[in-house]
Design a protein around this motif. Structure first.
Motif, short mmCIF file in Angstrom:
data_model
loop_
_atom_site.label_atom_id
_atom_site.label_comp_id
_atom_site.label_asym_id
_atom_site.label_seq_id
_atom_site.Cartn_x
_atom_site.Cartn_y
_atom_site.Cartn_z
N ALA A 76 5.13 9.07 2.94
CA ALA A 76 3.90 9.79 3.33
C ALA A 76 3.21 10.22 2.04
CB ALA A 76 4.26 11.02 4.16
N THR A 77 1.90 10.02 1.99
CA THR A 77 1.13 10.51 0.84
C THR A 77 -0.10 11.24 1.35
OG1 THR A 77 -0.29 8.56 0.62
CG2 THR A 77 1.81 8.50 -0.56
N ALA A 78 -0.62 12.11 0.52
CA ALA A 78 -1.88 12.78 0.84
C ALA A 78 -2.62 13.07 -0.46
CB ALA A 78 -1.63 14.08 1.60
N PHE A 79 -3.90 13.39 -0.30
CA PHE A 79 -4.74 13.71 -1.46
C PHE A 79 -4.64 12.60 -2.51
CE2 PHE A 79 -2.86 17.71 0.26
CZ PHE A 79 -3.95 18.04 1.06
N ASN A 80 -4.88 11.37 -2.04
CA ASN A 80 -4.85 10.23 -2.93
C ASN A 80 -3.52 10.13 -3.68
OD1 ASN A 80 -5.88 7.90 -3.83
ND2 ASN A 80 -7.50 8.79 -5.09
N ALA A 81 -2.46 10.30 -2.91
CA ALA A 81 -1.08 10.14 -3.40
C ALA A 81 -0.64 11.19 -4.41
CB ALA A 81 -0.85 8.74 -3.94
N GLN A 82 -1.42 12.29 -4.54
CA GLN A 82 -0.94 13.38 -5.42
C GLN A 82 0.23 14.10 -4.77
OE1 GLN A 82 -4.17 15.95 -7.04
NE2 GLN A 82 -5.49 14.39 -6.16
N GLY A 118 0.84 -1.19 0.00
CA GLY A 118 0.00 0.00 0.00
C GLY A 118 0.87 1.24 0.00
N LYS A 119 0.25 2.40 0.31
CA LYS A 119 1.01 3.65 0.24
C LYS A 119 1.98 3.80 1.41
CE LYS A 119 -2.93 5.63 -0.53
NZ LYS A 119 -4.15 6.17 -1.11
N ALA A 120 1.62 3.27 2.57
CA ALA A 120 2.47 3.45 3.75
C ALA A 120 2.97 2.15 4.37
CB ALA A 120 1.71 4.25 4.82
N PHE A 122 1.76 17.43 7.30
CA PHE A 122 2.27 17.14 5.95
C PHE A 122 1.31 17.63 4.87
CE2 PHE A 122 2.17 13.95 2.46
CZ PHE A 122 3.39 14.23 1.89
N ARG A 123 0.01 17.33 5.06
CA ARG A 123 -0.98 17.72 4.04
C ARG A 123 -0.92 19.23 3.80
NH1 ARG A 123 -4.57 14.47 7.34
NH2 ARG A 123 -4.84 12.40 6.44
N LYS A 124 -0.78 20.00 4.90
CA LYS A 124 -0.88 21.46 4.80
C LYS A 124 0.45 22.17 4.92
CE LYS A 124 -5.56 21.50 6.74
NZ LYS A 124 -6.47 22.14 7.65
N ASP A 133 -0.47 15.70 13.66
CA ASP A 133 -0.87 14.54 12.85
C ASP A 133 -0.53 14.79 11.39
OD1 ASP A 133 -3.11 15.91 11.37
OD2 ASP A 133 -3.67 16.31 13.44
N LYS A 134 -1.05 13.95 10.50
CA LYS A 134 -0.66 14.05 9.08
C LYS A 134 -1.08 15.35 8.41
CE LYS A 134 -1.59 11.20 5.39
NZ LYS A 134 -1.73 9.89 4.73
N ASP A 135 -1.96 16.13 9.02
CA ASP A 135 -2.28 17.45 8.46
C ASP A 135 -1.03 18.33 8.38
OD1 ASP A 135 -4.91 17.15 7.76
OD2 ASP A 135 -5.75 18.11 9.55
N1 ASP Z 1 -4.18 8.38 2.65
C1 ASP Z 1 -4.56 9.16 1.49
C2 ASP Z 1 -3.40 9.29 0.52
O1 ASP Z 1 -2.40 8.76 0.69
C3 ASP Z 1 -5.18 10.47 1.82
C4 ASP Z 1 -4.79 11.21 3.06
O2 ASP Z 1 -4.43 10.65 4.07
O3 ASP Z 1 -4.87 12.47 3.03
O4 ASP Z 1 -3.42 9.91 -0.48
#
Ligand code: ASP
Ligand code: TMP
Length: 253
Positions: A32-38, A10-12, A218-220, A214-216
């Motif tokens: 680490a991935t976010a936004f569906n691995a974008q 998987g992704k992680a 990274f996301r943000k 948390d992962k935000d």
């Molecule tokens: N887990 C999802 C991803 O890897 C989305 C996320 O966690 O934001 O894209």
């Protein structure tokens, strides 16, 4: 030494065949991935921290009688788990509004919800894991009515447990996601908590400052993800309090 058979990547995390039937070895990557691995990156030490944190939460759940897939930690990055048939749904519990709920319903981030709200998303990357209703789940056969009742009960027990763990160390559990798997004990099947519980799948805010841990992060792009996860682990006693560097966490054994 014979090469282990990879069952799933998987992704992680990566799953390998386990040493005995009915087990897998779950390997935590630094990806680490976010936004569906974008959005993607490699965060040094994330896999080590999540392996240790998921062990901590799953062991705690076992102690209060919430069934889960964790058997034992093998090393820094791997744990032995029970193999399950994953239900293709993400089970989300929200205590405060954040993330997609704020966008979908226009509720201000941080608003306390009148009660914990359980949501289901279909695990389908191509569709971006869409929110689905219980009607969809039953009609399309992703799970049965009894499964749904069991998933909600499991998720709420996990919510109570995690909320308490985090509150004790000055962290607010805003929301989280779990995955649930089916196992057979003889002729009986039951659902257990699977996958992982870590800051990758929770929203965690410092109670005093509101700082995101948390992962935000990274996301943000809010700073160092590894510093945030190290802080969570340190507060929970999973890491010694004198760890100051982020990239190479020292583990207590
Ligand atoms: N887990 C999802 C991803 O890897 C989305 C996320 O966690 O934001 O894209
Ligand atoms: P959301 O607000 O983006 O729907 O996320 C709700 C919770 O689920 C949040 O704690 C993050 C977690 N989550 C995952 O673990 N995996 C995912 O793919 C997504 C989208 C969210």
């Amino acid at each position: 030494m014979a090469r282990r058979k990879k069952v799933y990547e998987g992704k992680a995390k990566i799953l390998y065949e386990g040493p005995e039937p009915g087990t897998f070895v779950q390997y935590f990557k630094d990806d680490a991935t976010a936004f569906n691995a974008q959005k993607k990156d490699v965060i040094d030490g994330k896999g080590v921290l999540n392996n240790r944190l998921s062990e901590f939460f799953m062991k705690g759940l076992t102690q209060i009688g919430v069934p889960n897939h964790f058997i034992r930690r093998i090393n820094m990055r791997e744990q032995l788990i029970r193999s399950v048939e994953i239900i293709p749904l993400e089970v989300i519990v929200r205590n405060f509004a954040a993330g997609s709920m704020t966008e979908r319903l226009g509720i201000a981030e941080g608003t306390a919800l009148p009660r914990p709200i359980v949501e289901f998303c279909l695990k389908d990357d191509a569709l971006g894991d869409p929110l689905v209703s219980e009607e969809h789940i039953i009609a399309f056969g992703w799970a049965g009515q009894q499964d749904l009742d069991d998933m909600v009960a499991l998720a709420l027990r996990v919510n109570d447990f995690l909320s308490g763990c985090f509150l004790a160390v000055g962290i607010k559990l805003v929301d989280f996601k779990i995955e649930v798997g089916r196992v057979w004990d003889g002729d009986f099947q039951r659902l257990i908590v699977a996958d992982e519980i870590s800051p990758d799948s929770c929203r965690l805010w410092d109670i005093e400052t509101g700082e995101k841990l948390d992962k935000d992060v990274f996301r943000k792009d809010l700073g160092s993800l590894s510093d945030a996860y190290t802080e969570v682990a340190r507060r929970l006693g999973v890491l010694p309090s004198n760890v100051t560097h982020a990239t190479k966490p020292t583990l207590i054994n």
